[in-house]
Scaffold this active site. Structure first.
Site, PDB file in Angstrom:
ATOM      1  N   TYR A 232       6.776  -9.058   8.175  1.00 57.91           N
ATOM      2  CA  TYR A 232       8.011  -8.783   7.268  1.00 57.91           C
ATOM      3  C   TYR A 232       7.988  -7.078   6.941  1.00 57.91           C
ATOM      4  O   TYR A 232       9.169  -6.574   6.906  1.00 57.91           O
ATOM      5  CB  TYR A 232       7.975  -9.426   5.987  1.00 57.91           C
TER       6      TYR A 232
ATOM      7  N   LYS B  89      10.593  -4.327   7.532  1.00 57.74           N
ATOM      8  CA  LYS B  89      11.201  -3.540   6.652  1.00 57.74           C
ATOM      9  C   LYS B  89      11.147  -2.050   6.731  1.00 57.74           C
ATOM     10  O   LYS B  89      11.892  -1.315   6.451  1.00 57.74           O
ATOM     11  CB  LYS B  89      11.000  -4.206   5.192  1.00 57.74           C
TER      12      LYS B  89
END
Length: 256
Positions: free
Chosen positions: A163, A167
């Site tokens: 994640y 990002k």
């Protein structure tokens, strides 16, 4: 010089918010509508989008269109853009707010399926939507792109590494977009810290309490804490703000 009330006025603007049916996206969508914009609520589950759209219309009097869209699917992104321009003929604000961070049991347990899904939703989808909508913004009256990333992309750890990596890619995308269609299209990113959303329910009450106690503000962020920042970035008040990286974390990462 326009008075502040006019600078922040989004009347006659159209805003698209992915992940707009709940959490930060839901709050931001209503905030943009309260500032005068018509909004498009996009998320995987159409029924959740329809519920949010009805509530936003009732609360603000602005039009809210629900569109089912899985931003991790390339074709869905194209269909969303076609729907927006078919219904409104324009898009002035794009908020890439959809996010996904599945729990896993140690780095070796991360499967290719999990890895690919996380990157598809958090990075590939925003790339595709920004490419399509940003190009149309530049051909028209201009606009702005707001990407919702995470403070954790600056201080990643092993618990949510795919994640954070995705990002971080979205951070890079934003900086690239800030020069892609300037001066007609601005691109900025907001970086929430620990927020009270579905993504942090896996921490349990004890984990959330610890996150709150460690924060200088002595609480976790709430979805409504993101509204003012995004309304500002979407408005004429931010007409010279481009390529900015705004931490919204209560000061937790203040040493960065």
């Amino acid at each position: 010089m326009k008075p502040p009330g006019e600078l922040f006025d989004l009347t006659a603007k159209v805003a698209v918010v992915t992940g707009g049916s709940r959490g930060i996206g839901r709050a931001v969508a209503e905030g943009l509508a309260a500032a005068g914009a018509d909004v498009v609520i996009a998320s995987r589950k159409l029924d959740n989008c329809e519920k949010a759209a009805k509530e936003i219309e009732a609360a603000t009097g602005r039009r809210a269109l629900a569109v089912g869209c899985h931003v991790g699917h390339w074709e869905d992104c194209g269909r969303l853009v076609d729907t927006v321009y078919g219904e409104f003929g324009r898009c002035d604000v794009l908020v890439n707010g959809a996010g996904l961070s599945p729990v896993y049991d140690g780095l070796p347990s991360v499967t290719q399926e999990l890895y690919d899904k996380v990157h598809a939703v958090n990075a590939r989808g925003p790339f595709r939507l920004s490419s399509l909508i940003g190009t149309r913004m530049a051909e028209g009256d201009g606009g702005c792109i707001i990407n919702v990333t995470t403070a954790g992309s600056l201080r990643p750890d092993a618990d949510d590494l795919p994640y954070a990596m995705a990002k971080a890619g979205l951070n890079a995308l934003t900086l690239g977009l800030a020069g892609a269609w300037a001066p007609k299209v601005r691109a900025n990113l907001v970086m929430p810290g620990a927020f009270e959303t579905d993504m942090t329910t896996v921490w349990g009450d004890e984990g959330r309490a610890m996150a709150a106690s460690l924060n200088p503000m002595k609480r976790m962020g709430r979805p409504e804490d993101m509204v003012g920042v995004c309304v500002f970035l979407a408005s004429d008040a931010a007409s010279y703000v481009n390529g900015a990286q705004v931490l919204v974390d209560g000061g937790f990462f203040r040493t960065l």
